[in-house]
Design a protein around this motif. Sequence first.
Motif, short mmCIF file in Angstrom:
data_model
loop_
_atom_site.label_atom_id
_atom_site.label_comp_id
_atom_site.label_asym_id
_atom_site.label_seq_id
_atom_site.Cartn_x
_atom_site.Cartn_y
_atom_site.Cartn_z
N LYS A 171 16.58 29.89 25.54
CA LYS A 171 16.05 29.25 24.41
C LYS A 171 16.98 28.16 23.56
O LYS A 171 18.08 28.58 23.23
CB LYS A 171 15.60 30.43 23.13
N GLY A 172 16.54 27.01 23.16
CA GLY A 172 17.38 26.08 22.53
C GLY A 172 17.65 26.49 21.11
O GLY A 172 16.57 26.98 20.31
N VAL A 173 18.71 26.27 20.34
CA VAL A 173 19.12 26.95 18.94
C VAL A 173 19.83 25.60 18.36
O VAL A 173 20.97 25.55 18.49
CB VAL A 173 19.96 28.21 18.87
N PRO A 174 19.00 24.92 17.83
CA PRO A 174 19.34 23.78 16.98
C PRO A 174 20.23 24.16 15.78
O PRO A 174 19.79 25.06 14.88
CB PRO A 174 18.20 22.97 16.68
N ARG A 175 21.54 23.55 15.47
CA ARG A 175 22.32 23.86 14.41
C ARG A 175 22.69 22.81 13.70
O ARG A 175 23.14 21.81 14.26
CB ARG A 175 23.60 24.86 14.68
N THR A 176 22.32 22.92 12.06
CA THR A 176 22.86 21.74 11.51
C THR A 176 24.30 21.54 11.26
O THR A 176 25.15 22.55 11.23
CB THR A 176 22.06 21.66 10.15
N HIS A 177 24.84 20.31 10.67
CA HIS A 177 26.05 20.20 10.24
C HIS A 177 26.42 21.20 9.13
O HIS A 177 27.62 21.78 9.06
CB HIS A 177 26.46 18.67 9.88
N ARG A 178 25.50 21.27 8.29
CA ARG A 178 25.56 22.27 6.96
C ARG A 178 26.00 23.71 7.61
O ARG A 178 26.98 24.26 7.30
CB ARG A 178 24.49 22.32 6.17
N ALA A 179 24.98 24.16 8.77
CA ALA A 179 25.25 25.55 8.96
C ALA A 179 26.66 25.81 9.90
O ALA A 179 27.13 26.65 9.89
CB ALA A 179 24.03 25.81 10.08
N GLU A 180 26.92 24.80 10.63
CA GLU A 180 28.18 24.63 11.41
C GLU A 180 29.54 24.59 10.61
O GLU A 180 30.31 25.44 10.88
CB GLU A 180 28.21 23.45 12.33
N ARG A 181 29.45 23.85 9.46
CA ARG A 181 30.64 23.83 8.73
C ARG A 181 30.58 25.13 7.81
O ARG A 181 31.74 25.56 7.79
CB ARG A 181 30.53 22.75 7.55
N ALA A 182 29.62 25.74 7.36
CA ALA A 182 29.65 26.74 6.63
C ALA A 182 30.08 27.87 7.37
O ALA A 182 30.89 28.77 7.08
CB ALA A 182 28.26 27.35 6.20
N ALA A 183 29.67 27.98 8.80
CA ALA A 183 30.39 29.00 9.67
C ALA A 183 31.85 28.84 9.92
O ALA A 183 32.51 29.86 9.99
CB ALA A 183 29.53 29.02 10.92
#
Length: 509
Positions: A171-183
Motif C-alpha cells: 500500500k502506498g503511504v503518501p506523507r507531506t513535508h509537514r508530517a516528515e518534518r514533524a517526525a
Amino acid sequence: MFDLGRSFLATVERRPQALAVSDGAFRRTYAAWLEDIQSVARGLGNLGLDKGDRLLVVMQNRWQMATLHWACQFAGIVVTPINWRSTAQDVRYCLDNGDIRALAYDASGSEAVEACPEARALPRIVVDSTRHDSVTSFEALLGAPGETILRASPEDVSIMLYTSGTSGKPKGVPRTHRAERAAALAHVAQNLYRHDECTLGVMPMYHTMGVRSLLAMTLIDGHFVCVPKFDPLATLEAIEREGVTNLYLVPTLYHMLIEHPEFSSSRVASVDKIGFAGAAMSAGLMARVEKAFQPSLFVNHYGCSEIYTFTIDQRANRKPGSSGRASLNQRIRVVRVGAESPDEILPPGEEGEIIADLAGDEAFQGYWRRPDADTKAIKQGWYFTSDTGYFDADGDLFVTGRVDDLIITGGENVSPAEIENVLSVHPKVEEVVVAGLPDEQWGQVVAAFVKCREPISEEELGRHCVSAGLARFKRPRRYLFVEEIPKSAVGKVLRRVLLTERADQVQAN
C-alpha cells in the motif's frame, strides 16, 4: 512550518562547513552538498519532471540516493523509494500504482528495472553506468549552475513509502513535508540529539527508519554516514572510522553486530545513544546490547510507516518489553480486538488492539488509491494498527504482536512476545521465535523455533520456562531447532515463513 527544502537551507546558512554526508571516501559539507542537490534538482526538471510528479528510486543507501531524496524535496517532486531487492513484477506494480514519471537506480536494482518493459519506456537515471543508450547517468546531473530551486510547501507530498505488503499488494503511504518534518523534529527531541551528532545511515532509505535518520541529521547539522547495505564488519569499520555517536537500528542488526567475531566494545566506544525500532527487542538481546555499548540513552521506538512514532521509551533497558508512553505528537489507546469505535477502551492489563490518533502531526491522511484499506484501518479519526498490546499498571505500553499472530490455544489467548522474552535470556539460546501451530485438540499449540548457541534439550528449555514462572498454558508444547530465523530486508522476523516451512516439512513427511 518550513518545508524540507527550507529546512536544508537553514542548516546550510547556519553551519555551511559542517560535514553533512560521507560514503566511504566521498565527503561533502552542507554548502558543497547543496550545490550537488540543486544541480540534480535542475537535472530532474530537464528530464521533464515537474512539481507533484513521482520519481521511483531503486537504490542502496549511498550518497547519490540521499542526494536524490533532497533534490526532490527542493523541486516538489515526490520521491518514491522501494526495496532494492524488488523484482521486475514489484517495479511494474509500483510504476502503475504510483503514477511514476521517471526512475533512478543503481546496480542493486538494475536487473529488475531493465527486465521491466514499462520501466524502459520512462526516463531513467542510473548510478555508475557505462551505458550510452537512453539512460541518463547520475553523474551527468552534477555541476549544472543555476538559480536555487525551492518549490514545495509544507502541505505538498514529500515521499510515498510502500508498506511491506505482508497481506496482499503493498500500500502506498503518501506523507507531506509537514508530517516528515514533524517526525524528524520529534526524533531529534526524543533521542536527545545535539549539534554535531553522527549517525549510521544503514537502515534502508525506502524504510521509515532510514528516512528519519537522514532528515534528523540535517535538522541538527549532523553527519549522515552512508552504508549501502548492512554487513557487520563494514558497519563496525564505519562506526570506528567516522566516530558514529548514535545508532538507530532494528534489533536483528544489533544482534548481528555484537555477535560478529571482530566486535569489541572499544571499536564502538564513540556510540553514546542507542535506538531501536521495527520489532521488539528480547530481554536477552537487550542485556547483551547494553553490556556491549553501555549507552547513556537506550530508546525503544514503536511506530509504523503511516504514523512513524506511536510511543517512546527512553529507558528501554529498565523494563524489557516496554514500548513506553505516547510520543510527542501522538495519543494511544488499547481497544477491544474487533472494535469498530475508538471508544471501546480496555483497562490496564487487558490485551487488545493498539490505535493512534490521526490528528497527530506525524500522521498520514490515508492510503494512496486504497479506499478498502482506509475503511479497514481508519475509524472515526483513529488509525487501527492491527498490533496487539496492553498498558501495565504504570501506564507503559507493551506491544505483544499482531492481531493475526495471537495464539489461541484451548480457548486462551497467548502472546508470542512474552514467551520469546522468557526463552531469550537462556544462555544457550541465540534467537527464538514463538508461533502457533495447528492442532486438532487445542486449535493451536505454542511452538518455539529456537536457534541455539550450543546444543540444548527440550526438557532443559521446559524447566527454564517453569522456573521463570510462565503459566502452564503459555509454555511451548513443541520446540523446533533451526539453523536460521528468516528475516525481511529490514530485519523483521518472518514468522509466517517459519510456519509455511514447518507445514511443508509435515506434508513432505
